[in-house]
Design a protein around this motif. Structure first.
Motif, mmCIF file in Angstrom:
data_model
loop_
_atom_site.group_PDB
_atom_site.id
_atom_site.type_symbol
_atom_site.label_atom_id
_atom_site.label_comp_id
_atom_site.label_asym_id
_atom_site.label_seq_id
_atom_site.Cartn_x
_atom_site.Cartn_y
_atom_site.Cartn_z
ATOM 1 N N ASN A 256 0.676 -0.742 0.118
ATOM 2 C CA ASN A 256 0.146 -0.295 0.217
ATOM 3 C C ASN A 256 0.603 1.715 -0.016
ATOM 4 O O ASN A 256 0.617 2.429 0.530
ATOM 5 C CB ASN A 256 -0.399 0.341 1.051
ATOM 6 N N LYS A 257 1.950 1.288 0.067
ATOM 7 C CA LYS A 257 3.200 2.420 -0.194
ATOM 8 C C LYS A 257 2.547 3.348 1.153
ATOM 9 O O LYS A 257 2.329 4.375 0.944
ATOM 10 C CB LYS A 257 2.541 2.792 -1.333
ATOM 11 N N GLU A 258 2.716 2.719 2.037
ATOM 12 C CA GLU A 258 2.489 3.124 3.394
ATOM 13 C C GLU A 258 3.613 3.235 4.308
ATOM 14 O O GLU A 258 3.643 1.655 4.350
ATOM 15 C CB GLU A 258 1.430 2.775 4.084
ATOM 16 N N VAL A 260 3.747 2.871 8.385
ATOM 17 C CA VAL A 260 2.623 2.272 9.351
ATOM 18 C C VAL A 260 3.579 2.853 10.576
ATOM 19 O O VAL A 260 4.694 2.236 10.678
ATOM 20 C CB VAL A 260 1.768 1.376 9.276
ATOM 21 N N ALA A 288 -1.415 5.989 9.750
ATOM 22 C CA ALA A 288 -0.264 5.861 8.747
ATOM 23 C C ALA A 288 -0.238 7.158 6.633
ATOM 24 O O ALA A 288 -0.719 7.854 7.187
ATOM 25 C CB ALA A 288 -1.152 4.342 7.332
ATOM 26 N N SER A 290 0.954 8.126 3.242
ATOM 27 C CA SER A 290 1.224 7.726 1.973
ATOM 28 C C SER A 290 2.441 8.168 1.831
ATOM 29 O O SER A 290 2.156 9.218 1.298
ATOM 30 C CB SER A 290 -0.112 8.196 1.604
#
Length: 512
Positions: A256-258, A260, A288, A290
């Motif tokens: 998810n290209k995050e 956290v 989280a 982005s």
């Protein structure tokens, strides 16, 4: 001297002399076997030939070895120890070294004696009928792989490459290529060139052709923020600043290209002189960031727990695991933040409340284990590392789990954990009292039911060490501290390079 004391003294002298002579006899017999092996070029010779070469009787032989095979295995182990000593003394590869020159340096440390590899092959065949030989060979092979892995990682890094497979598998391929080249050396004109080309081919074949990503993300505690750091140059960009909460643990969700991260909420008081402020309000949460848009979303609502410390993530399921320091526990939730579950509750499990505090956490989803640290009093030498099943047993109370194993105790002040399952190693930072505190440490992961083994200090001299990230591909670790530094540590030599300094108090780190 009193006659009785003189008698004791003389017996000790006699015993020590006997041990010394026997050790010398054993060493000379091994040396004789090595000479015969080199002269004859074969693995079969008689006990009488060995005794004649060493200048001993058959009685001397049988007082040390039961058979020629026992002697040859002792020779194999002797040669293995020499190899390990050579690797231990080998300095790390300097950044930017040419790959071919780096390979040549490694080949200088690795033996090219075909007899040693022939011994290894013979015993590998014999191991099928001997559990003892099989176990010894497996231990030697694992030790060789573990000692070579950091150097193989450094070799790839010298060319700006990373393993396309795990570093452990890459190292196994390199070893196999080298062994094959040595055994084939007698059939070619230039055996050294064959060794070098085989090693280079193995490295290029196992490497990802794309340059290795050297991005590290670091959390800034006060003021709260997130930094992006180029570990090669030290160049830093601020992704997030002026958070009202104090972030602590961070993981990367690649899908998810995050980023956290946990946070400890707002401190109860303002920090004084750079010291860590207290946190007792129940206002911790998980958020989280982005990496594409810069937007921050809530994963676990503030107030779901007290102080979120190190965060771990199971890549297969997306589940998140974290320690809650002031509320004395280890928790889990689903990837979307739902189904928050207390896995461990430590309140009242130790002599004092501060010893109940959980900080670091690591997840072994392969073998089904949860690891965590309990740091104890600051600089108090009360630290513990513990382990339990990854799943809470059905109907079990997290405060009364019967499957908890105490692995290490009386540590200075252990903080963050990282697992390296390929090498069966557990790494951790420690911010306790020096000399064993403010360190990066590692130890073999114990088998089920066993206590932890001897702890090896990899590097010292940090300024309140906190965050930890392992770069398996390059054989290095990154450590952050409350002094505002990020360090790169060679896992082979312990050599430390400062990547970033002068920043705000830093907590968790994760590789990009």
């Amino acid at each position: 001297m009193h006659p009785k004391l003189m008698g004791v003294f003389m017996r000790e002298v006699t015993m020590n002399e006997t041990v010394r002579r026997r050790s010398n006899t054993r060493a000379r017999l091994i040396e004789a076997a090595e000479s015969l092996l080199a002269e004859a070029g074969m693995l079969s010779f008689s006990i009488d030939a060995v005794c004649k070469q060493a200048g001993f009787t058959r009685g001397a032989f049988y007082s040390n070895f039961g058979s020629i095979n026992d002697l040859l295995f002792a020779l194999y182990e002797h040669k293995t120890r020499i190899l390990f000593d050579e690797l231990s003394a080998m300095p790390p590869f300097e950044p930017g070294i040419d790959l071919e020159k780096a390979v040549e340096r490694l080949l200088d440390a690795v033996p090219s004696d075909a007899n040693w590899y022939a011994l290894r092959a013979v015993f590998a065949l014999q191991s099928q009928g001997s559990n003892d030989i099989e176990q010894a060979l497996h231990e030697h092979s694992r030790d060789l792989q573990d000692r070579l892995m950091p150097f193989v990682g450094s070799l790839l890094d010298a060319a700006g490459l990373a393993p396309a497979i795990s570093l452990a598998e890459t190292t196994q391929i390199v070893i196999a290529a080298h062994v094959g080249a040595v055994l084939q050396g007698a059939l070619v004109e230039n055996k050294d060139e064959l060794r070098r080309n085989s090693m280079l081919s193995a490295l290029h074949g196992a490497a990802d052709l794309e340059p290795a990503d050297r991005t590290l993300y670091a959390l800034s505690a006060v003021p709260g923020g997130i930094l992006k750091v180029d570990t090669a140059s030290g160049d830093t960009a601020t992704l997030v600043e002026s958070l009202s909460v104090v972030p602590d643990g961070v993981v990367l969700d690649r899908e998810n290209k995050e980023l956290v991260f946990t946070h400890m909420g707002e401190p109860d008081e303002e920090p004084v002189n750079g010291s860590e402020p207290p946190f007792y309000q129940r206002n911790g949460g998980i958020r989280a960031l982005s990496l594409e848009t810069g937007a921050i979303r809530t994963v676990v609502e503030d107030g779901a727990f007290t102080t979120g410390k190190q965060l771990a993530r199971d890549a297969a399921t997306g589940r998140l695991y974290w320690s809650d320091r002031e509320d004395h526990g280890v928790y889990r939730c689903e990837a979307d933040g739902s189904n928050i579950t207390a896995l461990v509750r430590t309140s009242g499990s130790t002599p004092s409340e501060i010893e109940d505090q959980c900080v670091g956490v690591a997840v072994d989803a392969v073998n089904g284990y949860l690891y965590w640290t309990q740091k104890g009093e600051a600089k108090g030498g009360q630290g513990r590392i513990l382990r339990a099943g990854l799943e809470l047993p059905e109907g079990a109370d997290p405060a009364q789990r019967t499957d908890i194993e105490l692995l290490w105790e009386n540590l200075p002040e252990p903080i963050d954990l990282e697992l390296e399952l390929d090498s069966n190693l557990l790494y951790w930072t420690d911010r306790g009292a020096e000399p064993d505190g403010n360190t990066l440490n590692r130890a073999q992961i114990p088998a089920a039911g066993d206590r932890g083994s001897v702890v090896e200090v990899v590097a010292r001299g940090f300024k309140e060490a906190i965050g930890l990230a392992l770069d398996h591909g390059r054989g290095v670790a990154f450590v952050s501290d409350l002094g505002g530094h990020v360090y790169e540590v060679s896992l082979a030599s312990g050599q430390v390079r400062v990547v970033l300094s002068g920043s705000a108090m830093l907590t968790g780190v994760v590789l990009g």
